[in-house]
Structure formats: structure tokens, C-alpha cells
Design a protein around this motif. Structure first.
Motif, PDB file in Angstrom:
ATOM      1  N   MET A 255     -22.268 -35.763  10.052  1.00  0.00           N
ATOM      2  CA  MET A 255     -21.690 -36.898  10.763  1.00  0.00           C
ATOM      3  C   MET A 255     -21.308 -38.010   9.794  1.00  0.00           C
ATOM      4  O   MET A 255     -21.965 -38.205   8.759  1.00  0.00           O
ATOM      5  CB  MET A 255     -22.684 -37.440  11.796  1.00  0.00           C
ATOM      6  N   PRO A 256     -20.291 -38.773  10.100  1.00  0.00           N
ATOM      7  CA  PRO A 256     -19.978 -39.965   9.300  1.00  0.00           C
ATOM      8  C   PRO A 256     -20.852 -41.143   9.721  1.00  0.00           C
ATOM      9  O   PRO A 256     -21.546 -41.090  10.744  1.00  0.00           O
ATOM     10  CB  PRO A 256     -18.507 -40.220   9.635  1.00  0.00           C
ATOM     11  N   LEU A 257     -20.814 -42.203   8.916  1.00  0.00           N
ATOM     12  CA  LEU A 257     -21.484 -43.458   9.266  1.00  0.00           C
ATOM     13  C   LEU A 257     -22.982 -43.259   9.533  1.00  0.00           C
ATOM     14  O   LEU A 257     -23.541 -43.804  10.493  1.00  0.00           O
ATOM     15  CB  LEU A 257     -20.829 -44.096  10.500  1.00  0.00           C
ATOM     16  N   VAL A 258     -23.635 -42.479   8.670  1.00  0.00           N
ATOM     17  CA  VAL A 258     -25.039 -42.169   8.904  1.00  0.00           C
ATOM     18  C   VAL A 258     -25.901 -43.431   8.832  1.00  0.00           C
ATOM     19  O   VAL A 258     -26.734 -43.688   9.707  1.00  0.00           O
ATOM     20  CB  VAL A 258     -25.529 -41.112   7.895  1.00  0.00           C
ATOM     21  N   VAL A 259     -25.713 -44.228   7.784  1.00  0.00           N
ATOM     22  CA  VAL A 259     -26.543 -45.426   7.621  1.00  0.00           C
ATOM     23  C   VAL A 259     -26.288 -46.447   8.732  1.00  0.00           C
ATOM     24  O   VAL A 259     -27.253 -46.964   9.329  1.00  0.00           O
ATOM     25  CB  VAL A 259     -26.319 -46.048   6.225  1.00  0.00           C
ATOM     26  N   PRO A 260     -25.035 -46.783   9.066  1.00  0.00           N
ATOM     27  CA  PRO A 260     -24.832 -47.719  10.184  1.00  0.00           C
ATOM     28  C   PRO A 260     -25.396 -47.203  11.506  1.00  0.00           C
ATOM     29  O   PRO A 260     -25.947 -47.986  12.299  1.00  0.00           O
ATOM     30  CB  PRO A 260     -23.311 -47.859  10.255  1.00  0.00           C
ATOM     31  N   LEU A 261     -25.286 -45.894  11.748  1.00  0.00           N
ATOM     32  CA  LEU A 261     -25.834 -45.359  12.990  1.00  0.00           C
ATOM     33  C   LEU A 261     -27.361 -45.407  12.982  1.00  0.00           C
ATOM     34  O   LEU A 261     -27.988 -45.625  14.033  1.00  0.00           O
ATOM     35  CB  LEU A 261     -25.358 -43.918  13.192  1.00  0.00           C
ATOM     36  N   LEU A 285     -21.599 -39.686  20.969  1.00  0.00           N
ATOM     37  CA  LEU A 285     -20.145 -39.764  21.075  1.00  0.00           C
ATOM     38  C   LEU A 285     -19.475 -39.584  19.716  1.00  0.00           C
ATOM     39  O   LEU A 285     -18.462 -38.883  19.584  1.00  0.00           O
ATOM     40  CB  LEU A 285     -19.737 -41.099  21.692  1.00  0.00           C
ATOM     41  N   ILE A 286     -20.041 -40.198  18.685  1.00  0.00           N
ATOM     42  CA  ILE A 286     -19.464 -40.046  17.349  1.00  0.00           C
ATOM     43  C   ILE A 286     -19.647 -38.613  16.856  1.00  0.00           C
ATOM     44  O   ILE A 286     -18.764 -38.042  16.189  1.00  0.00           O
ATOM     45  CB  ILE A 286     -20.105 -41.062  16.385  1.00  0.00           C
ATOM     46  N   ALA A 287     -20.773 -37.982  17.171  1.00  0.00           N
ATOM     47  CA  ALA A 287     -20.959 -36.568  16.817  1.00  0.00           C
ATOM     48  C   ALA A 287     -19.946 -35.694  17.544  1.00  0.00           C
ATOM     49  O   ALA A 287     -19.445 -34.698  16.992  1.00  0.00           O
ATOM     50  CB  ALA A 287     -22.383 -36.136  17.155  1.00  0.00           C
ATOM     51  N   LEU A 288     -19.604 -36.055  18.785  1.00  0.00           N
ATOM     52  CA  LEU A 288     -18.608 -35.308  19.543  1.00  0.00           C
ATOM     53  C   LEU A 288     -17.244 -35.361  18.868  1.00  0.00           C
ATOM     54  O   LEU A 288     -16.550 -34.340  18.748  1.00  0.00           O
ATOM     55  CB  LEU A 288     -18.529 -35.866  20.957  1.00  0.00           C
TER      56      LEU A 288
END
Length: 400
Positions: A255-261, A285-288
Motif C-alpha cells: 500500500m502507499p502512504l504507509v506512515v501517514p495511514l 478504501l486506499i487498499a481497494l
């Protein structure tokens, strides 16, 4: 006027005219219900006035509450240093400086991560809305285009268009940037004074009450502080564990944005139930969008397992039975707190209910331990069965 039963001799005649007293023609149960109703309405009015008063001085209310909660989080470290031989004042200053530096770094990290990634997160959520829209139209539901857009694309556009309004509305609660700065300075000084205090403020507070109630107030205050200390320690620790445990899962899922998530999950976990649900929905939702429906399902299952594992296994170990609130009560409390005071109300609702519950229990226990009162009967850990029996017996003794 004594509340005698309708069929008793005292209720059959009036001492003035020898006839029936019209006030006693009302059934005994109705009179009891009326008195309960009057007391209930009086309590609701008093609470409403208290909320209005606290809301009128919201800057003081919020800053003092935050200062107390920060102190509850840091004060165990002061006690630990004091037991090692460090003077109380020096221990308070050291913990205050280190704690404020750590909290400031955490706030800076969160703000930078959210600010730098807000546009990317918004784009990802918009893409997720488009993906869900296509599935609603072309999937098994076969919705009309207008209906699908009403629940997905139009909703995302509405949130994007009103983003500035939402932010401005949040800032208006503090009235201005000067109010935010002054509130932050006030919070720092209040935290410092509380860290350096060795119970003097609480002893002054106890002396306000009548002498015969001071022991009850002291017992309630000790229970309140212990509850808040244990709750804050558990809240921060479980929020950090939830966020850290999901980092390898999101990295394996690509997934992208691991640290912000992860930061978003940490902040969401600070608000029981509702906060982690909202943060988890964003992550799914971002994983989707990033990896498809299979990745979203796997991440969602992993998130549920992590939250349930830490909540059911570690939370009882950390909290013990001192902070024990039913999940339904937590949901109702958080929802009510959100309606009354927004995000701040959702954050403080659960510890407030836990404090009130434990203070009431501690005061009852102390009252029963006094000479001449009924001892606490054997019952469950919370003493629910014993509380009911003891309250009824105590009321009978007082009437006698």
C-alpha cells in the motif's frame, strides 16, 4: 406530608374537616413517579446549565481538561523518579520538560505527515469512490447512474468543495489564532503547576465541602485520579500498538502512504470505537484503490484482528477491572459526546463516564465502611448485586 399508603388509616380522613384528604386520593405509585420525574427534570436542567456554562468558557474548559489528561499521563513517571530519591519538584520539572518535548515532536510529526499527504489521501479516496461507483453500476446491484453517483462521486465532491468550510468551522471554535496560542500557553502552565503540585490543589478542593462529606470527596477524588491515569496510559499504549501492528501489514500489501495511514490509525484509536472505525475505513478504501478488492478485504480482516486482539487481550491486562465499561455504553457515550462537543466531546466522553462510575462506587464503598453502616456484601467484581442490596438496606436504616 408523609407518603402513606392509600389504604392506611392516616389516609382515610383529614384532621381539619374529618373527610378524605384530596392530596392522598392520588395513588401512592403516581406520587412516587411524580417525585422521581421532578428530580430527573431538575438533574437534566442542572446538567444543561453546566454544559452551557462550560461551553461559554470553552477555551478554559478545553485547556484545563487537556492539562489534566496530560498530567495523568505523565504523573506516574514523577512518582517513579520520586521513589528513586529525586526531589518532587525536580522530578516534576524533568518529566514536564521531557514530556512536552516528546508531545511536541509527536504533534509536529502528525501535522507534517497529514499536511504533506492530505492531497494524496484525498485523491486516493476520490479514486476509491469512482471504483465503488463502477461496481455499483456494473456489479450485481446494477444501480442507476444517478443513484450510484449520489452515494459515491457526488459525496466526495461535496466533501472536497466544503473542505475549507469544515476547516474554518473547526478554527472558529477557538475564535482566532491568538486564542489557540493563548490556550496552548495556558495549557502548558496548567500542566506545569499540576506536575509540581503535591496534592495541595486537591486538598484545597476537599476543604470546600462540608466537614462531614470531606472523607467521601477524598475517596472519590482518589478513585477519579486513578481511573484517569490508568485510562490515559491504556489509551495511548493501545493506540500506538494498533498503528505499529498495521505497518507491516500495509507494507506487505504494497500500500502507499504507509506512515501517514499509521498516524491516522493512531489518532483514530484515541477515540474509542468510532475513531478506529473511521480510520480503518480510510485504510481499506486506499487498499481497494491501490491493490483491488482482495487486498482491501485482507487489510480489513487484519485490522479487525489487531484491534480485537489488543482490545480483548491487552486491554484487560492494562486496565484491570478498574475501568470496565460495556461496549454499548462506550458507543452511546462517544456518540453523545460528539453531538455535544464535537471531536473534543468524543475524546473525553469515555474517561468522563469511567470517572463518574468509579467515583460513585468508591463513595458507596467508603460510606458502607463507616461504623454503623452495612458492609459491602459479597458479589461480583463491580459489586452490582451488593450495591442494590446495600442501597436498599441503607435507605431502610435512614428512614428508621
Amino acid at each position: 406530608m408523609p407518603m402513606t399508603a392509600p389504604d392506611s388509616p392516616a389516609s382515610s380522613a383529614s384532621p381539619e374537616n374529618g373527610g378524605r384528604d384530596p392530596r392522598l386520593e392520588v395513588a401512592f405509585g403516581v406520587r412516587v413517579a411524580a417525585w422521581w420525574s421532578v428530580c430527573f427534570v431538575a438533574i437534566i436542567v442542572a446538567l444543561w446549565l453546566l454544559v452551557r456554562l462550560l461551553n461559554s468558557i470553552s477555551l478554559v474548559t478545553i485547556t484545563v481538561t487537556v492539562a489534566v489528561m496530560i498530567t495523568a499521563l505523565l504523573e506516574p513517571a514523577v512518582r517513579f523518579l520520586h521513589r528513586l530519591g529525586v526531589p518532587r519538584a525536580l522530578a516534576g520539572i524533568l518529566v514536564f520538560v521531557l514530556g512536552i518535548v516528546g508531545l511536541s515532536f509527536l504533534v509536529w510529526f502528525v501535522v507534517t505527515q497529514v499536511t504533506d499527504s492530505s492531497e494524496l489521501i484525498q485523491n486516493e479516496l476520490q479514486d476509491a469512490a469512482e471504483t465503488i461507483r463502477d461496481w455499483l453500476i456494473n456489479g450485481p446491484l446494477e444501480l442507476k447512474v444517478q443513484d450510484a453517483e449520489k452515494y459515491t462521486t457526488n459525496l466526495g465532491d461535496t466533501l472536497s468543495e466544503h473542505r475549507d468550510t469544515i476547516v474554518n468551522g473547526f478554527l472558529q471554535t477557538a475564535n482566532s489564532a491568538i486564542a489557540i496560542i493563548s490556550g496552548s500557553v495556558f495549557c502548558l502552565f496548567a500542566t506545569l503547576f499540576l506536575m509540581l503540585d503535591d496534592g495541595a490543589i486537591f486538598r484545597w478542593f476537599v476543604r470546600i465541602f462540608p466537614p462531614h462529606t470531606r472523607e467521601h470527596v477524598a475517596e472519590g477524588g482518589v478513585a477519579a485520579w486513578k481511573t484517569l491515569t490508568v485510562y490515559m496510559r491504556s489509551l495511548v499504549l493501545l493506540a500506538a500498538l494498533n498503528a505499529l501492528a498495521m505497518v507491516p501489514v500495509m507494507m506487505i500489501a504494497g500500500m502507499p502512504l504507509v506512515v501517514p495511514l499509521a498516524v491516522l490509525l493512531f489518532l483514530g484509536s484515541l477515540v474509542p470505537l468510532i475513531g478506529v472505525l473511521v480510520a480503518g475505513a480510510v485504510v481499506c478504501l486506499i487498499a481497494l484503490v491501490a491493490n483491488g478488492i482482495t487486498s482491501a478485504i485482507v487489510v480489513g480482516i487484519a485490522l479487525v484482528l489487531v484491534v480485537q486482539l489488543f482490545g480483548n487481550l491487552l486491554n484487560p491486562i492494562i486496565l484491570g477491572k478498574f475501568v470496565n465499561i460495556h461496549p454499548l455504553a462506550i458507543l452511546v457515550t462517544v456518540t453523545a459526546g460528539t453531538l455535544v462537543a464535537g471531536i473534543f466531546g468524543a475524546f473525553v466522553a469515555v474517561p468522563l463516564v469511567a470517572v463518574i462510575n468509579n467515583v460513585a462506587h468508591a463513595v458507596r464503598q467508603h460510606h458502607r465502611s463507616l461504623p454503623g453502616n452495612v458492609a459491602e456484601p459479597a458479589g461480583d467484581a463491580n459489586g452490582s448485586a451488593g450495591d442494590a442490596a446495600g442501597d436498599a438496606d441503607g435507605a431502610t436504616r435512614q428512614e428508621a
